[in-house]
Design an enzyme around this catalytic site. Structure first.
Site, PDB file in Angstrom:
ATOM      1  CG  ASP A 223     108.775   2.559 -66.069  1.00 12.26           C
ATOM      2  OD1 ASP A 223     107.601   2.190 -65.898  1.00 12.26           O
ATOM      3  OD2 ASP A 223     109.358   3.354 -65.305  1.00 12.26           O
TER       4      ASP A 223
ATOM      5  CG  ASP B 185     104.603   6.867 -64.104  1.00 10.13           C
ATOM      6  OD1 ASP B 185     104.279   7.686 -64.980  1.00 10.13           O
ATOM      7  OD2 ASP B 185     103.791   6.180 -63.486  1.00 10.13           O
TER       8      ASP B 185
HETATM    9  C1  BG6 Z   1     103.885   3.230 -61.973  1.00 12.50           C
HETATM   10  C2  BG6 Z   1     104.400   4.255 -60.973  1.00 12.50           C
HETATM   11  O1  BG6 Z   1     104.324   3.573 -63.254  1.00 12.50           O
HETATM   12  O2  BG6 Z   1     102.479   3.186 -61.976  1.00 12.50           O
HETATM   13  C3  BG6 Z   1     103.818   3.970 -59.600  1.00 12.50           C
HETATM   14  O3  BG6 Z   1     105.818   4.213 -60.931  1.00 12.50           O
HETATM   15  C4  BG6 Z   1     102.297   3.900 -59.691  1.00 12.50           C
HETATM   16  O4  BG6 Z   1     104.218   4.972 -58.697  1.00 12.50           O
HETATM   17  C5  BG6 Z   1     101.895   2.855 -60.728  1.00 12.50           C
HETATM   18  O5  BG6 Z   1     101.740   3.566 -58.429  1.00 12.50           O
HETATM   19  C6  BG6 Z   1     100.385   2.711 -60.893  1.00 12.50           C
HETATM   20  O6  BG6 Z   1      99.880   3.870 -61.486  1.00 12.50           O
HETATM   21  P1  BG6 Z   1      98.349   4.240 -61.626  1.00 12.50           P
HETATM   22  O7  BG6 Z   1      98.390   5.445 -62.542  1.00 12.50           O
HETATM   23  O8  BG6 Z   1      97.644   3.077 -62.275  1.00 12.50           O
HETATM   24  O9  BG6 Z   1      97.832   4.531 -60.268  1.00 12.50           O
HETATM   25 MG    MG Z   2     109.156   3.997 -63.423  1.00 10.63          MG
END
Ligand code: BG6
Ligand code: MG
Length: 216
Positions: A9, A11
């Site tokens: 993963d 984030d």
């Molecule tokens: C995930 C995060 O990796 O991505 C979430 O943990 C986030 O918090 C999700 O909402 C979607 O991300 P993005 O960049 O497409 O808005």
């Molecule tokens: Mg994560």
């Protein structure tokens, strides 16, 4: 089964973009007069953009056009914040582990719900350490459905049971378990305790430690 690959993963595992997601949502909710706390943000780990907004709205209803506009506004704020991301924003231990995996002849993929993931890994300077990238654009059903990790495993040409999924979100651990993957939870046990192996973060975590834990 022997471990042949890793799916990371992004984030909260390789970098801490949770803070930037928080700031993006905070700015939007302040403009809209919607209460939103850091504690609320904790529940959004691993949750896609639209579902995150739905959780933030807590049943408040808006026309579809307004929903789209709010998601876009938050994403523009997020993109503004991540412009500053550079290789120094990799979390401790992340690059070392990716390099050990590569040196051992094993494979690595990214499995992130974020549509911005390719941009973030480019800024972090790790694109060339990954054999495959599965992101928010790769599948319809997001975590806790296993689809994203299955997509990544397929790109690596590996069976789920041959891959370790590294995740910081409860929804991500659930997705990995449902898909039949081995699970490495990163963070507090209250959040990732369902994982087979748990560490506070990747700091000080080496490939041999993971492989020996999963061979028992
Ligand atoms: C995930 C995060 O990796 O991505 C979430 O943990 C986030 O918090 C999700 O909402 C979607 O991300 P993005 O960049 O497409 O808005
Ligand atoms: Mg994560």
């Amino acid at each position: 089964m022997t471990i042949r690959g890793f799916i990371f993963d992004l984030d909260g595992v390789l970098t801490d973009t949770a803070e930037y997601h928080y700031r993006g949502w905070k700015r939007l909710t302040e403009e809209e007069g919607i209460p939103f706390t850091r504690e609320d943000n904790e529940h959004l780990r691993g949750i896609p953009r639209r579902e995150s907004l739905m959780l933030i709205l807590k049943g408040r209803t808006y026309p579809e056009g307004k929903i789209q506009e709010m998601m876009e506004r938050k994403n523009n704020y997020y993109l503004e914040y991540i412009r500053e991301i550079s290789p120094k924003d990799l979390l401790p231990g992340a690059r070392e582990l990716l390099e050990e995996i590569r040196a051992a002849g094993l494979k690595s993929a990214l499995g992130s719900a974020s549509k911005n993931a390719p941009d973030v890994i480019r800024r972090l300077g790790i694109t060339n350490l990954l054999n495959a990238v599965s992101d928010g654009n790769s599948v319809e059903r997001q975590k806790p459905a296993p689809d994203l990790f299955l997509h990544a495993a397929k790109q690596l040409g590996l069976d789920p049971a041959e891959c370790v999924v590294a995740e910081d979100a409860a929804a991500g651990i659930e997705a990995a378990l449902t898909g039949g993957f081995r699970t490495l939870g990163l963070g507090p046990r209250e959040r990732v305790g369902q994982a087979e192996l748990v560490f506070p973060s990747l700091h000080g975590v080496h490939l041999d430690m993971i492989l020996s834990a999963f061979s028992q």
